[in-house]
Design a protein around this motif. Structure first.
Motif, PDB file in Angstrom:
ATOM      1  N   ASP A 197       0.821  -1.301   0.071  1.00 54.77           N
ATOM      2  CA  ASP A 197       0.064   0.058   0.038  1.00 54.77           C
ATOM      3  C   ASP A 197       1.004   1.349   0.127  1.00 54.77           C
ATOM      4  N   SER A 252      -8.988  -2.280  -1.688  1.00 53.80           N
ATOM      5  CA  SER A 252      -9.479  -1.309  -0.801  1.00 53.80           C
ATOM      6  C   SER A 252      -8.840   0.011  -0.613  1.00 53.80           C
ATOM      7  N   THR A 253      -7.542   0.106  -0.581  1.00 54.31           N
ATOM      8  CA  THR A 253      -6.771   1.223  -0.510  1.00 54.31           C
ATOM      9  C   THR A 253      -7.238   2.114  -1.890  1.00 54.31           C
ATOM     10  N   ASP A 300      -9.745   1.988  -3.739  1.00 59.82           N
ATOM     11  CA  ASP A 300     -11.236   2.551  -3.493  1.00 59.82           C
ATOM     12  C   ASP A 300     -11.302   3.818  -2.701  1.00 59.82           C
ATOM     13  N   ASN A 301     -10.695   3.570  -1.611  1.00 53.35           N
ATOM     14  CA  ASN A 301     -10.669   4.711  -0.431  1.00 53.35           C
ATOM     15  C   ASN A 301     -10.007   5.929  -1.100  1.00 53.35           C
ATOM     16  N   TYR A 302      -8.840   5.926  -1.539  1.00 55.15           N
ATOM     17  CA  TYR A 302      -8.063   6.710  -2.217  1.00 55.15           C
ATOM     18  C   TYR A 302      -8.982   7.646  -3.213  1.00 55.15           C
ATOM     19  N   ASN A 304     -12.294   7.400  -3.606  1.00 54.80           N
ATOM     20  CA  ASN A 304     -13.103   8.365  -3.038  1.00 54.80           C
ATOM     21  C   ASN A 304     -12.777   9.534  -2.556  1.00 54.80           C
ATOM     22  N   THR A 305     -11.715   9.623  -1.761  1.00 58.34           N
ATOM     23  CA  THR A 305     -11.104  10.997  -1.337  1.00 58.34           C
ATOM     24  C   THR A 305     -11.046  11.983  -2.244  1.00 58.34           C
TER      25      THR A 305
END
Length: 89
Positions: free
Chosen positions: A12, A59-60, A62-64, A66-67
């Motif tokens: 990550d 998941s990382t 997707d999170n980034y 979305n950020t």
């Protein structure tokens, strides 16, 4: 995004590195599409390309991603059930 499993070991990356590499990929993709005369950068496609070339967990990513949308760096619109993005900066 869930269809591709990277053969590269997942390590990550931090958010700033992600932004730099994602922006680079976005503008390279945009340039190619401009040469063809139509620009439509799909979230799913660019995310798959990113995961293929960079060791990042889904998941990382997707999170980034979305950020990026929440902070206004990327504008997203859904058309025909596909999310199309545009870099805002």
């Amino acid at each position: 995004m869930k269809d591709y499993v990277s053969s590269v070991p997942i390590e990550d990356m931090d958010f700033d590195t992600f932004v730099e590499k994602f922006k680079e990929l976005y503008f390279a993709e945009r340039k190619q599409q401009e040469l063809r005369g139509v620009v439509a950068i799909y979230s799913r496609d660019i995310s798959l390309k990113f995961r293929k070339n960079h060791p990042i967990s889904e998941s990382t990513l997707d999170n980034y991603f979305n950020t990026l949308k929440l902070t206004g760096k990327v504008f997203a619109v859904t058309e025909k059930e596909e999310e199309i993005i545009q870099w805002v900066e």
